[in-house]
Design a protein around this motif. Structure first.
Motif, short mmCIF file in Angstrom:
data_model
loop_
_atom_site.label_atom_id
_atom_site.label_comp_id
_atom_site.label_asym_id
_atom_site.label_seq_id
_atom_site.Cartn_x
_atom_site.Cartn_y
_atom_site.Cartn_z
N VAL A 52 46.06 45.10 36.29
CA VAL A 52 47.28 44.57 36.90
C VAL A 52 47.02 43.18 37.47
O VAL A 52 47.83 42.27 37.30
CB VAL A 52 47.80 45.53 38.01
CG1 VAL A 52 48.94 44.89 38.78
CG2 VAL A 52 48.24 46.85 37.39
N THR A 53 45.86 43.00 38.11
CA THR A 53 45.52 41.68 38.66
C THR A 53 45.50 40.63 37.55
O THR A 53 46.09 39.55 37.70
CB THR A 53 44.13 41.73 39.34
OG1 THR A 53 44.15 42.73 40.36
CG2 THR A 53 43.78 40.40 39.96
N ALA A 54 44.85 40.96 36.45
CA ALA A 54 44.76 40.01 35.33
C ALA A 54 46.15 39.73 34.76
O ALA A 54 46.50 38.58 34.48
CB ALA A 54 43.84 40.55 34.25
N GLY A 55 46.96 40.78 34.61
CA GLY A 55 48.31 40.61 34.08
C GLY A 55 49.16 39.71 34.98
O GLY A 55 49.90 38.85 34.50
N LEU A 56 49.02 39.92 36.28
CA LEU A 56 49.76 39.13 37.25
C LEU A 56 49.33 37.66 37.19
O LEU A 56 50.17 36.75 37.27
CB LEU A 56 49.48 39.72 38.65
CG LEU A 56 50.51 39.60 39.74
CD1 LEU A 56 51.87 40.07 39.29
CD2 LEU A 56 50.05 40.40 40.96
N ALA A 57 48.02 37.46 37.05
CA ALA A 57 47.51 36.09 36.96
C ALA A 57 48.04 35.40 35.71
O ALA A 57 48.45 34.24 35.75
CB ALA A 57 45.97 36.10 36.95
#
Lengths: 351, 394
Positions: A52-57
């Motif tokens: 999720v962190t990577a997707g958000l970034a």
């Protein structure tokens, strides 16, 4: 209450349990999340925090933001989600406008000493760091302050225009540890009555408490343990922390297969007589296959139903905006997955 | 591919250490192994859990009990349609209680023990100590094993950020107490006559200089005082840590690594298995948990799924004529047939990847490779655990 759910719950259709009012009531809040300067992402181990962190970034970079991702547990997961080898304490651009740094408390200490106390520590940090490591282990909050301090420093510098980031996203510690981590600057004030560290932590507390800057977000899956940890975390964050809460990201939500009418038809389809008619229509050689396909769909329906119940518990206990990310039927774990998540987030944000 | 099982492991070992990264289902697997052993092999079987989900705790009848062991009643077996051949016991690890009893056992006298227990830093330190949870788990395992009460002990390990942490725990605990660093930190106090003494050489050592700048003198003194008391437990701790470490290396002990087939836990499991081998710890099995059922990879299913989609319109018209009320609307039937076929295709993609990964794992894993598919419901009682056990044993 821990036995079989009663009949009335079964009568509720998953659609109703899942959707509820989130689209209308929470819609206006969500794009606000992307205007913050610091998004802290936590969640129980295994729920897909890094994904999720990577997707958000990636989504933020799609929107033209320059993003710094801070990986607190430093397992190298974030960089790999952009097909990049693991990074260190110096930010590395792993994708256009997405930089990643891995937290390292020793390096953070070195930087802290250089920037704040004007102690140049060149080269010979080794022995001091080992001793420091020992004290930091023993003295509550020191490691945490160095972690939060580095993050807060990057945010403060970026707001002042001295660091290039529009948004800092933290792949934070798991739910069990994040409260201690975010509360460290505050907690250390109780332990240390005087001394430089006390004054050094006040600005961090202010920055973390500012709702225009910071939001703490939780990733969960619609399963028992992740949901109960999310409920606990939100309650603890409210009572023990002065850090604004952002949103809950519900990951791996299974697709809704059927409407109510379709579900009745599906039930009828599985009946002995109907199924054998179906099989004979298709030719007998496919009968094993038809059974597999029908039981596969049944598994998907029941898995989703038990998940919907956990989700309704979550929605009843937590009044934060919820973003739903689908269970991914992909082959890839790398940047392709990150792209799919970013696109799903974009749709959930209504962009 | 032949499915592996834990039959051999359970028949030949006395201690099973279940480990893996967070969220892979360690606790349920540990409980299911113990249940399987108690109902298939017999004897007295104990499972030590760390932080079970509420429903699992209730399935085990763990709601009321604390740090001590309690027996799962035969009635719980009967309700789940199982016949116990042996006894199933459960214990939950209470970190705070375990630490307290450790201090009480190793402190030289009651006064020191109470000084330690009442120090304001104690709770904070024991909850964050170098792998303290891991050490406590190993320590408790040793203590229970030494009583000779059980034929088999299955222990769930604490959720660690790094699965390796608890392998190191006894060693680090000993190192910590014996380390130069602790002596260094507490030296000024001992030299100056203990409590309240000033840090004589404070300014001369770079460490104190730095530490004072960061923490302030008073805080440093508090910490040092605490550790001065703590250090009195050194001998007991070190001796104990060494015995605990020997137990981990014993041939009657084996490690079971649990993982899902997602990238992060799988990578961690691979690293962990490698480290086990490197340190000469036995790895009895790798358990892949929460996988999709193998029926999703069946050739016949893929064909049937495709046929349902291709013939959806024609089939729907036939179904609408069957006289079954729920199937009367052929438009709905057609959508259902398509959805069912597509859903199968979706899951097949994931199942195929999982099957591929299992083949790769089989190639390098030393012990058994055991697969446990996703259960479609949560575990409410022993029958849920028994369902997992069915996959773990033949």
């Amino acid at each position: 209450m821990l036995g079989e759910p009663d009949g009335s719950e079964h009568d509720l259709h998953p659609e109703e349990l899942l959707r509820g009012d989130h689209e209308t009531a929470q819609e206006p809040l969500l794009p606000e999340l992307l205007k913050k300067r610091l998004l802290v992402i936590t969640g129980k181990g295994g729920v897909g925090k890094s994904t999720v962190t990577a997707g958000l970034a990636l989504l933020a970079s799609d929107l033209g933001k320059r993003v710094l991702v801070v990986e607190v547990d430093a397992k190298g997961d974030i960089a790999s989600k952009f097909e990049h080898p693991p990074v260190g304490f110096v930010p590395v651009e792993v994708h256009p406008n997405v930089s990643v740094l891995a937290m390292d408390t020793e390096a953070s200490l070195r930087e802290y000493l250089r920037l704040n106390l004007r102690i140049p520590v060149v080269g010979r940090i080794g022995p001091i760091a080992r001793v420091f490591d020992f004290v930091a282990t023993a003295a509550p909050g020191v490691k945490e302050v160095l972690t939060i301090g580095k993050i807060a420093w990057e945010v403060r510098e970026s707001i002042a225009g001295r660091a290039p980031w529009d948004l800092v996203i933290v792949d934070a510690a798991a739910t069990g540890h994040v409260v201690a981590q975010l509360g460290a600057p505050d907690a250390i004030k109780d332990l240390v009555s005087v001394g430089p560290i006390r004054s050094q932590t006040e600005w961090m507390t202010d920055l973390l408490a500012d709702p225009a800057i910071t939001a703490l977000n939780v990733v969960t899956t619609p399963e028992e343990m992740p949901v109960s940890e999310t409920i606990d975390l939100v309650a603890r964050a409210r009572s023990e922390l002065d850090v604004p809460l952002g949103a809950v990201f519900v990951n791996r939500v299974l697709p809704e297969l059927f409407t109510r009418a379709e579900e009745s038809a599906f039930e009828a389809l599985s009946g002995e007589a109907v199924r054998s008619q179906l099989e004979s229509e298709l030719g007998l050689d496919l009968s094993d296959g038809v059974e597999s396909v029908l039981s596969g769909a049944r598994l998907a329906v029941t898995m989703r139903r038990s998940r919907a119940e956990h989700l309704s518990d979550l929605r009843a206990a937590v009044d934060l905006p919820m973003l739903y990310l689908p269970y991914l039927f992909t082959r890839s774990h790398g940047v392709r997955e990150t792209r799919v998540v970013a696109d799903a987030l974009s749709a959930e944000f209504g962009l | 591919m032949t499915a592996g099982s834990l039959d051999g492991v359970v028949a030949s070992k006395e201690i099973l250490i279940v480990c893996g990264s967070g969220g892979v289902g360690k606790t349920s697997i540990a409980a299911a192994i113990a249940l399987g052993a108690a109902s298939r092999v017999g004897g007295k079987v104990l499972v030590i859990t760390i932080d079970p989900a509420k429903q699992l705790a209730s399935a085990l009848g763990l709601e009321e009990i604390g740090n001590s062991e309690s027996r799962v009643p035969d009635s719980a077996f009967k309700e789940a349609g199982l016949t116990p051949r042996g006894e199933l016991w459960v214990a939950m690890l209470d970190m705070k209680e375990s630490w307290d009893s450790l201090v009480l056992r190793h402190a030289p006298d009651a006064e020191t023990a109470s000084k330690i227990l009442n120090n304001s830093l104690y709770d904070n330190i024991t909850s964050r100590f170098v792998q303290s949870h891991d050490y406590i788990a190993m320590e408790r395992l040793f203590e229970i094993h030494a009583t000779g009460t059980y034929d088999l002990i299955v222990i769930d390990t604490p959720p660690t950020r790094n699965a390796l942490d608890f392998l190191e725990a006894p060693h680090r605990m000993a190192e910590f107490f014996g380390g130069r660093l602790l002596r260094w930190l507490t030296a000024p106090y001992r030299a100056g006559g203990g409590r309240g003494a000033r840090l004589v050489n404070f300014a001369s050592k770079p460490f104190y200089q730095v530490a004072d700048r960061i923490l302030g003198t008073q805080f440093l003194q508090d910490i040092a005082e605490f550790f001065l008391n703590f250090q009195s437990m050194y001998d007991g701790f070190v001796a104990r840590a060494q015995v605990v470490e020997r137990l981990l290396h014993d041939r009657r002990t084996t490690f079971l690594v649990v993982t899902t087939l997602e990238s992060a836990p799988l990578r961690e499991a691979e690293i962990f298995c490698g480290e086990l081998t490197k340190r000469e710890f036995p790895c009895g099995a790798l358990i892949t948990n929460k996988t999709l059922p193998e029926s999703f990879t069946a050739e016949a299913g893929a064909e049937a799924g495709a046929a349902l989609i291709a013939n959806a319109h024609r089939l729907a018209e036939v179904l609408a004529e069957t006289g079954v009320e729920a199937l009367a609307d052929s438009a709905i039937d057609e959508r259902v047939l398509r959805t069912v076929g597509e859903s199968f295709g979706n899951f097949s993609v994931v199942a195929a990847r999982e099957a591929e990964l299992r083949v790769e794992l089989q190639a390098w894993i030393e012990g058994e490779l055991v697969n446990v598919p996703s259960l479609d419901a949560d575990i409410h009682d022993l029958s849920g655990l028994a369902e997992i056990a069915d996959h773990l044993f033949t």
